[in-house]
Design a protein around this motif. Structure first.
Motif, PDB file in Angstrom:
ATOM      1  N   UNK A 167       5.237  -9.371   8.666  1.00 49.98           N
ATOM      2  CA  UNK A 167       5.617  -9.747   9.825  1.00 49.98           C
ATOM      3  C   UNK A 167       5.099  -8.530  10.845  1.00 49.98           C
ATOM      4  N   UNK A 168       4.705  -8.987  12.086  1.00 45.21           N
ATOM      5  CA  UNK A 168       4.362  -7.792  13.194  1.00 45.21           C
ATOM      6  C   UNK A 168       4.671  -8.488  14.440  1.00 45.21           C
ATOM      7  N   UNK A 169       5.682  -7.818  15.177  1.00 39.01           N
ATOM      8  CA  UNK A 169       6.361  -8.025  16.043  1.00 39.01           C
ATOM      9  C   UNK A 169       6.700  -9.885  16.068  1.00 39.01           C
ATOM     10  N   UNK A 170       6.136 -10.574  16.941  1.00 39.87           N
ATOM     11  CA  UNK A 170       6.566 -12.023  16.817  1.00 39.87           C
ATOM     12  C   UNK A 170       5.651 -12.961  15.964  1.00 39.87           C
ATOM     13  N   UNK A 171       4.733 -12.307  15.046  1.00 44.61           N
ATOM     14  CA  UNK A 171       3.898 -12.785  14.107  1.00 44.61           C
ATOM     15  C   UNK A 171       4.311 -12.798  12.785  1.00 44.61           C
ATOM     16  N   UNK A 172       3.572 -13.862  11.942  1.00 48.62           N
ATOM     17  CA  UNK A 172       3.849 -14.118  10.649  1.00 48.62           C
ATOM     18  C   UNK A 172       2.405 -14.123  10.114  1.00 48.62           C
ATOM     19  N   UNK A 173       2.105 -13.056   9.217  1.00 46.40           N
ATOM     20  CA  UNK A 173       0.876 -13.036   8.553  1.00 46.40           C
ATOM     21  C   UNK A 173       0.754 -13.155   7.480  1.00 46.40           C
ATOM     22  N   UNK A 174      -0.052 -14.185   6.812  1.00 50.65           N
ATOM     23  CA  UNK A 174      -0.116 -14.137   5.469  1.00 50.65           C
ATOM     24  C   UNK A 174      -1.471 -13.930   5.032  1.00 50.65           C
ATOM     25  N   UNK A 175      -1.553 -13.032   3.957  1.00 49.09           N
ATOM     26  CA  UNK A 175      -2.851 -12.561   3.166  1.00 49.09           C
ATOM     27  C   UNK A 175      -2.619 -12.709   1.832  1.00 49.09           C
ATOM     28  N   UNK A 176      -4.238 -12.889   1.304  1.00 48.19           N
ATOM     29  CA  UNK A 176      -4.275 -13.007  -0.038  1.00 48.19           C
ATOM     30  C   UNK A 176      -3.643 -11.415  -0.749  1.00 48.19           C
ATOM     31  N   UNK A 177      -2.892 -11.946  -1.895  1.00 52.45           N
ATOM     32  CA  UNK A 177      -2.274 -10.657  -2.597  1.00 52.45           C
ATOM     33  C   UNK A 177      -3.340  -9.988  -3.140  1.00 52.45           C
ATOM     34  N   UNK A 178      -3.292  -8.523  -3.063  1.00 55.35           N
ATOM     35  CA  UNK A 178      -4.150  -7.826  -3.884  1.00 55.35           C
ATOM     36  C   UNK A 178      -3.611  -6.609  -4.240  1.00 55.35           C
ATOM     37  N   UNK A 179      -3.106  -6.321  -5.432  1.00 52.84           N
ATOM     38  CA  UNK A 179      -2.323  -5.393  -5.908  1.00 52.84           C
ATOM     39  C   UNK A 179      -2.724  -3.961  -5.515  1.00 52.84           C
ATOM     40  N   UNK A 180      -2.061  -2.929  -5.318  1.00 54.62           N
ATOM     41  CA  UNK A 180      -2.575  -1.706  -4.968  1.00 54.62           C
ATOM     42  C   UNK A 180      -1.850  -0.578  -5.449  1.00 54.62           C
ATOM     43  N   UNK A 181      -2.137   0.689  -5.544  1.00 51.31           N
ATOM     44  CA  UNK A 181      -1.413   1.905  -5.969  1.00 51.31           C
ATOM     45  C   UNK A 181      -0.231   1.969  -4.959  1.00 51.31           C
ATOM     46  N   UNK A 182       0.988   2.067  -5.192  1.00 55.66           N
ATOM     47  CA  UNK A 182       1.954   2.398  -4.454  1.00 55.66           C
ATOM     48  C   UNK A 182       1.901   3.679  -3.690  1.00 55.66           C
ATOM     49  N   UNK A 183       1.227   4.657  -4.077  1.00 55.32           N
ATOM     50  CA  UNK A 183       0.991   5.752  -3.430  1.00 55.32           C
ATOM     51  C   UNK A 183      -0.104   5.946  -2.344  1.00 55.32           C
ATOM     52  N   UNK A 184      -1.588   5.457  -3.083  1.00 49.01           N
ATOM     53  CA  UNK A 184      -2.584   5.609  -2.267  1.00 49.01           C
ATOM     54  C   UNK A 184      -3.200   4.151  -1.520  1.00 49.01           C
ATOM     55  N   UNK A 185      -2.708   3.416  -2.197  1.00 51.59           N
ATOM     56  CA  UNK A 185      -3.445   1.925  -1.614  1.00 51.59           C
ATOM     57  C   UNK A 185      -4.754   1.389  -2.514  1.00 51.59           C
TER      58      UNK A 185
END
Length: 88
Positions: free
Chosen positions: A38-56
């Protein structure tokens, strides 16, 4: 942000269907995980791409207790903790 001109209603369970054209455009397969933001009044759907919890970082990941961590982060954490690692 670009409008697609597509409008969908929620069903009784709160679900929407992504049109086939969008699924093809974004290479979204059946049962493929999607991430919701979510961003302000928006709902954003994105393909899930697992990433490092520290660096991305998305490459060379290991799962630990349900979290993804890259080997680089593990090496850095070991260095910070004062451990010396030997590579296998």
């Amino acid at each position: 942000m670009q409008s697609t001109g597509i409008v969908r209603k929620l069903d009784s369970l709160g679900r929407i269907t992504l049109p086939m054209e969008l699924r093809k455009s974004f290479d979204i397969g059946e049962r493929e995980p999607l991430e919701i933001f979510t961003e302000e009044d928006k709902i954003i759907i994105k393909k899930y791409n697992p990433s490092d919890i520290f660096t991305g970082q998305c490459e060379d990941l290991i799962e630990y207790r349900g979290k993804k961590v890259s080997r680089d982060s593990i090496r850095e954490l070991a260095r910070i903790a004062g451990y010396k690692l030997t590579e296998e």
